[in-house]
Design an enzyme around this catalytic site. Structure first.
Site, PDB file in Angstrom:
ATOM      1  N   SER A  78      20.743 -39.810 -11.822  1.00 49.97           N
ATOM      2  CA  SER A  78      19.463 -39.108 -11.913  1.00 49.97           C
ATOM      3  C   SER A  78      19.494 -37.920 -12.867  1.00 49.97           C
ATOM      4  CB  SER A  78      19.053 -38.611 -10.516  1.00 49.97           C
ATOM      5  OG  SER A  78      20.022 -37.710 -10.009  1.00 49.97           O
ATOM      6  N   ASP A 122      23.535 -36.452  -4.865  1.00 48.23           N
ATOM      7  CA  ASP A 122      23.476 -35.534  -5.998  1.00 48.23           C
ATOM      8  C   ASP A 122      24.463 -34.376  -5.905  1.00 48.23           C
ATOM      9  OD1 ASP A 122      21.422 -37.129  -6.813  1.00 48.23           O
ATOM     10  OD2 ASP A 122      19.820 -35.681  -6.420  1.00 48.23           O
ATOM     11  N   THR A 128      19.865 -37.250  -0.465  1.00 42.72           N
ATOM     12  CA  THR A 128      19.923 -36.474  -1.708  1.00 42.72           C
ATOM     13  C   THR A 128      21.147 -35.571  -1.722  1.00 42.72           C
ATOM     14  OG1 THR A 128      17.527 -36.514  -2.021  1.00 42.72           O
ATOM     15  CG2 THR A 128      18.717 -34.717  -3.069  1.00 42.72           C
ATOM     16  N   ALA A 185      15.870 -42.138  -9.882  1.00 44.72           N
ATOM     17  CA  ALA A 185      17.250 -42.464 -10.270  1.00 44.72           C
ATOM     18  C   ALA A 185      17.311 -43.937 -10.645  1.00 44.72           C
ATOM     19  CB  ALA A 185      18.225 -42.169  -9.133  1.00 44.72           C
ATOM     20  N   CYS A 245      -0.369   0.653   7.525  1.00 45.08           N
ATOM     21  CA  CYS A 245      -0.829   0.998   6.184  1.00 45.08           C
ATOM     22  C   CYS A 245      -2.241   1.579   6.222  1.00 45.08           C
ATOM     23  CB  CYS A 245      -0.791  -0.227   5.280  1.00 45.08           C
ATOM     24  SG  CYS A 245       0.887  -0.739   4.829  1.00 45.08           S
ATOM     25  N   TRP A 267      19.872 -36.547 -16.541  1.00 42.18           N
ATOM     26  CA  TRP A 267      18.659 -35.858 -16.140  1.00 42.18           C
ATOM     27  C   TRP A 267      17.455 -36.685 -16.561  1.00 42.18           C
ATOM     28  CZ3 TRP A 267      19.370 -31.944 -12.935  1.00 42.18           C
ATOM     29  CH2 TRP A 267      20.569 -31.220 -12.997  1.00 42.18           C
ATOM     30  N   GLU A 274       0.823  -1.207   0.000  1.00 36.60           N
ATOM     31  CA  GLU A 274       0.000   0.000   0.000  1.00 36.60           C
ATOM     32  C   GLU A 274       0.862   1.264   0.000  1.00 36.60           C
ATOM     33  OE1 GLU A 274      -2.173  -2.931   2.833  1.00 36.60           O
ATOM     34  OE2 GLU A 274      -0.148  -2.593   2.052  1.00 36.60           O
ATOM     35  N   GLY A 300      15.017 -36.372  -0.799  1.00 34.79           N
ATOM     36  CA  GLY A 300      14.673 -37.581  -1.516  1.00 34.79           C
ATOM     37  C   GLY A 300      13.491 -38.359  -0.929  1.00 34.79           C
TER      38      GLY A 300
END
Length: 345
Positions: free
Chosen positions: A151, A183, A179, A145, A67, A153, A35, A279
């Site tokens: 994994s 990864d 994960t 995976a 406000c 892609w 605002e 994961g």
């Protein structure tokens, strides 16, 4: 979204005689409010105008004045909003201030749409935890995976770009320790021109994570929070603190970090929207606890087979009626993949 927690991401448009004279939205970091910015842009044209805002104007004195006061001083004639703010410091008082000043207030306009946009802010106020989006990028048979862990892609470049957009609209991106180890992700937003980065969160009971990983190397540059159990080796904890990570102790239940404890801790830190990217163990624990508010699937046109790694770990269900049911709200093609968005029924 993703840039103003713990404040809500609010939008404001000011209209006079059928013409938009001011626009504003919550700035990065939560201030200035929508605002205030819209009024500044509109200037004298605010007098007698209609203000459309996606949440009740605030009524409390914080780092800035309310406000509602700013709207009254500007001399607006009408304010249109979806619903009252559920923050206890506001909770209808903004509307009361406006009405007391002779300003017409119209509510219950596009409440469902605004409720979804503000779901994380509202949930943190009501339940003390952030909104959780679970993202699953899988093969046709639900694998993330191959059996060897490969994994990259499964989904195509358009789907990966879509995920970066998701990250940018959340306060934090969260993964499990498995994960993080498998990864070696960075969990940052890339290739979208965004300067702001979400907090990276890893849930790891014993902090058994590589100290030479991408996350560790970037801990001083991009916030990294590690949610761990209470039995962590002090030397390991000190090593992570030494490279810039923030450690958050959480409860352990049945040998795992409690997802409820994690989310309550993140809510206490001011987060309102968290994107979980796996994961399988973390995804299963969130689902089993009923803590997934939205599930976004990105399904690729390939099959990996039963030897591949499942996108969701064991849930221990004996009957179908024990499984949480989600409601389909969106389905579309993203490059060569399919995006399906589901919300808690």
């Amino acid at each position: 979204m993703g840039r103003c927690a713990p404040n809500p991401a609010v939008g404001c448009v000011i209209v006079r005689q059928g013409r938009i004279v001011g626009r504003g939205w919550t700035a990065q970091g939560g201030r200035p409010h929508a605002e205030t910015q819209a009024l500044q842009q509109a200037g004298a044209a605010s007098r007698g105008a209609t203000v459309y805002v996606s949440l009740e104007p605030c009524a409390h004195h914080g780092a800035t004045p309310p406000c509602a006061d700013a709207l009254i001083r500007a001399g607006v004639a009408r304010v249109v909003a979806p619903f009252a703010d559920n923050d206890a410091r506001v909770a209808g008082r903004g509307f009361e201030m406006l009405r007391a000043a002779g300003i017409e207030v119209v509510t219950d306009v596009m409440a469902d749409e605004a409720g979804y946009d503000l779901a994380g802010f509202l949930m943190r106020n009501e339940q003390g935890r952030p909104w959780v989006t679970l993202k699953l990028a899988t093969s046709l048979d639900g694998r993330i995976a191959t059996a060897t862990g490969q994994s990259q892609w499964i989904t195509g470049p358009e789907a990966r770009r879509f995920v970066h957009g998701l990250r940018g609209r959340h306060d934090a991106v969260m993964v499990g320790a498995g994960t993080a180890r498998a990864d070696d992700p960075t969990l940052t937003v890339r290739d979208l021109g965004l300067r702001h980065q979400p907090v990276r969160i890893v849930v790891s009971r014993r902090l058994d994570l590589p100290l030479m990983s991408n996350l560790a190397r970037s801990a001083n540059a991009v916030p990294l929070w590690l949610c761990h159990g209470t039995d962590v080796d002090p030397a390991i904890a000190q090593a992570w603190r030494g490279i810039g990570a923030r450690l958050i102790a959480c409860d352990v239940v049945s040998g795992q970090v409690s997802p409820g404890s994690v989310l309550r801790a993140l809510g206490a830190e001011g987060l309102t929207r968290v994107l979980c990217e796996g994961g399988g163990t973390l995804a299963a624990s969130l689902l089993a606890a009923g803590l997934v508010d939205e599930l976004i699937g990105l399904t690729a046109g390939l099959a990996i087979g039963s030897e591949g790694l499942s996108g969701i770990g064991a849930l221990g269900l004996a009957r179908l009626d024990q499984a949480g049911r989600f409601r389909l709200v969106e389905l579309r093609k993203v490059g060569g993949d399919v995006m399906h968005r589901w919300r808690c029924a």
